[in-house]
Design a protein around this motif. Sequence first.
Motif, PDB file in Angstrom:
ATOM      1  N   LEU A 182      55.125 -73.122 -45.067  1.00 32.35           N
ATOM      2  CA  LEU A 182      54.027 -72.190 -45.276  1.00 32.35           C
ATOM      3  C   LEU A 182      54.095 -71.108 -44.209  1.00 32.35           C
ATOM      4  CD1 LEU A 182      51.234 -74.871 -45.791  1.00 32.35           C
ATOM      5  CD2 LEU A 182      52.350 -73.559 -47.597  1.00 32.35           C
ATOM      6  N   LEU A 183      53.654 -69.917 -44.559  1.00 31.14           N
ATOM      7  CA  LEU A 183      53.752 -68.800 -43.615  1.00 31.14           C
ATOM      8  C   LEU A 183      52.694 -68.860 -42.527  1.00 31.14           C
ATOM      9  CD1 LEU A 183      54.614 -65.872 -46.035  1.00 31.14           C
ATOM     10  CD2 LEU A 183      56.038 -66.733 -44.162  1.00 31.14           C
ATOM     11  N   PHE A 184      51.472 -69.280 -42.899  1.00 32.31           N
ATOM     12  CA  PHE A 184      50.383 -69.254 -41.928  1.00 32.31           C
ATOM     13  C   PHE A 184      49.633 -70.576 -41.934  1.00 32.31           C
ATOM     14  CE2 PHE A 184      50.781 -64.663 -43.089  1.00 32.31           C
ATOM     15  CZ  PHE A 184      51.259 -64.245 -41.854  1.00 32.31           C
ATOM     16  N   ALA A 185      48.904 -70.824 -40.854  1.00 32.93           N
ATOM     17  CA  ALA A 185      48.172 -72.078 -40.694  1.00 32.93           C
ATOM     18  C   ALA A 185      46.784 -71.944 -41.297  1.00 32.93           C
ATOM     19  CB  ALA A 185      48.084 -72.457 -39.216  1.00 32.93           C
ATOM     20  N   ALA A 186      46.681 -72.119 -42.604  1.00 38.16           N
ATOM     21  CA  ALA A 186      45.400 -72.078 -43.285  1.00 38.16           C
ATOM     22  C   ALA A 186      44.975 -73.500 -43.649  1.00 38.16           C
ATOM     23  CB  ALA A 186      45.509 -71.190 -44.524  1.00 38.16           C
ATOM     24  N   ARG A 187      44.004 -73.620 -44.553  1.00 42.58           N
ATOM     25  CA  ARG A 187      43.456 -74.917 -44.912  1.00 42.58           C
ATOM     26  C   ARG A 187      44.531 -75.899 -45.363  1.00 42.58           C
ATOM     27  NH1 ARG A 187      38.894 -77.597 -47.417  1.00 42.58           N
ATOM     28  NH2 ARG A 187      39.708 -79.112 -48.920  1.00 42.58           N
ATOM     29  N   HIS A 188      45.470 -75.434 -46.184  1.00 39.74           N
ATOM     30  CA  HIS A 188      46.484 -76.356 -46.694  1.00 39.74           C
ATOM     31  C   HIS A 188      47.273 -76.983 -45.556  1.00 39.74           C
ATOM     32  CE1 HIS A 188      45.686 -75.794 -50.814  1.00 39.74           C
ATOM     33  NE2 HIS A 188      46.203 -74.585 -50.938  1.00 39.74           N
ATOM     34  N   ASN A 189      47.619 -76.178 -44.563  1.00 39.77           N
ATOM     35  CA  ASN A 189      48.418 -76.665 -43.442  1.00 39.77           C
ATOM     36  C   ASN A 189      47.597 -77.568 -42.527  1.00 39.77           C
ATOM     37  OD1 ASN A 189      50.499 -76.902 -41.553  1.00 39.77           O
ATOM     38  ND2 ASN A 189      49.849 -75.081 -40.463  1.00 39.77           N
ATOM     39  N   ASN A 212      46.015 -84.549 -44.731  1.00 47.03           N
ATOM     40  CA  ASN A 212      45.292 -85.601 -45.444  1.00 47.03           C
ATOM     41  C   ASN A 212      46.241 -86.433 -46.304  1.00 47.03           C
ATOM     42  OD1 ASN A 212      42.845 -84.841 -44.402  1.00 47.03           O
ATOM     43  ND2 ASN A 212      42.230 -83.643 -46.185  1.00 47.03           N
ATOM     44  N   GLU A 213      47.158 -85.746 -46.983  1.00 47.78           N
ATOM     45  CA  GLU A 213      48.123 -86.454 -47.821  1.00 47.78           C
ATOM     46  C   GLU A 213      49.014 -87.367 -46.977  1.00 47.78           C
ATOM     47  OE1 GLU A 213      48.636 -86.497 -51.257  1.00 47.78           O
ATOM     48  OE2 GLU A 213      46.629 -85.607 -51.224  1.00 47.78           O
TER      49      GLU A 213
END
Length: 339
Positions: free
Chosen positions: A98-105, A111-112
């Motif tokens: 991922l390019l940036f540290a957002a919610r998914h990161n 969590n997964e």
Amino acid sequence: MSISHAPDLVVRPAPLSLPTAADLAPLPLQRPLLMIGHGTRNESGRQCFLDFATLYQELDTSRPVFPCFLELTGPSIQEVVDHCIDKGYTELSALPILLFAARHNKFDVTNELDLARKRHPQLKYHYGRHFGITPGILDLWKQRLEFLDAPEHNPQGISREETVLLFVGRGSSDPDANSDVSKMARILWEGSGYQTVETCFIGITHPRLEEGFRRARLYQPKRIVVVPYFLFTGTLVEKIFDISAQQQAAVPETQITCLPEMGLHPALVQVLRQRELETQLGQVHMNCELCKFRLAALNGEEPHSHSHDHGHGHGHDHGHAAINVDKEADYHNRIWQVP
């Protein structure tokens, strides 16, 4: 209007020679690597990610590389972790591609991985960081902008002083990640000679791409160069091209040129190698000071920890609760809340 109606809108540079195994720094450990992509229903985008993982594996076969996805397509993180356990691997490096540290990161991928560890208590993982803003990626875009200066791609000889850059990010519900998009745009513009740069987003946050075009035209440029800040193609990249084509048809006197997504570029291979090395050497650093999950914890709300023991279910970065992310007032009222 579809992009197929404007075939000259997107200018794709010739593919560069990819690194060889000798170009990569050696790994001190032969620990298996999980390459975790966001995921897309767009088959071309999915295949680009898998091709990237295959390329990286072929450059170094000293340890296995396992690609997987957070959502929208498979294989899932859980499926690939189960496969690793079946193969006898109990210690893994895990990298968010991922390019940036957002919610998914910060939130969903971890969590997964925590869920996988609950299902397999013997599992130990070393979580790496996102790609972020790096000199190699900056050089990638500088080289592509130089490519657009060539007469065959700029037949009217429009100068950079008469050109506005329109830098398009994906858009996130995390202000920290959105600010990084603006930072990258500013760094790319500094010293470039372009008239200015406008930053916008294709979803979630604001300003959106259409507003970005409106702002860009306030400078009355002869040319607008659209920079889609994405790793791989997909539905959102195609949407950027389609909207750009519509804008070109609406205002034909201003030339619009789109650069493509980054794709299989040697700079990305080198960044990936550096991130994998960091997980093996214990050198992973995250920006926690402006993480809204951390700030919520300090205020006594739902706790967040970069030890990755979050205890939340998987959510999406595409709007939460009753928020309508297309309505800017709703977005601003919701953005600093923790979902």
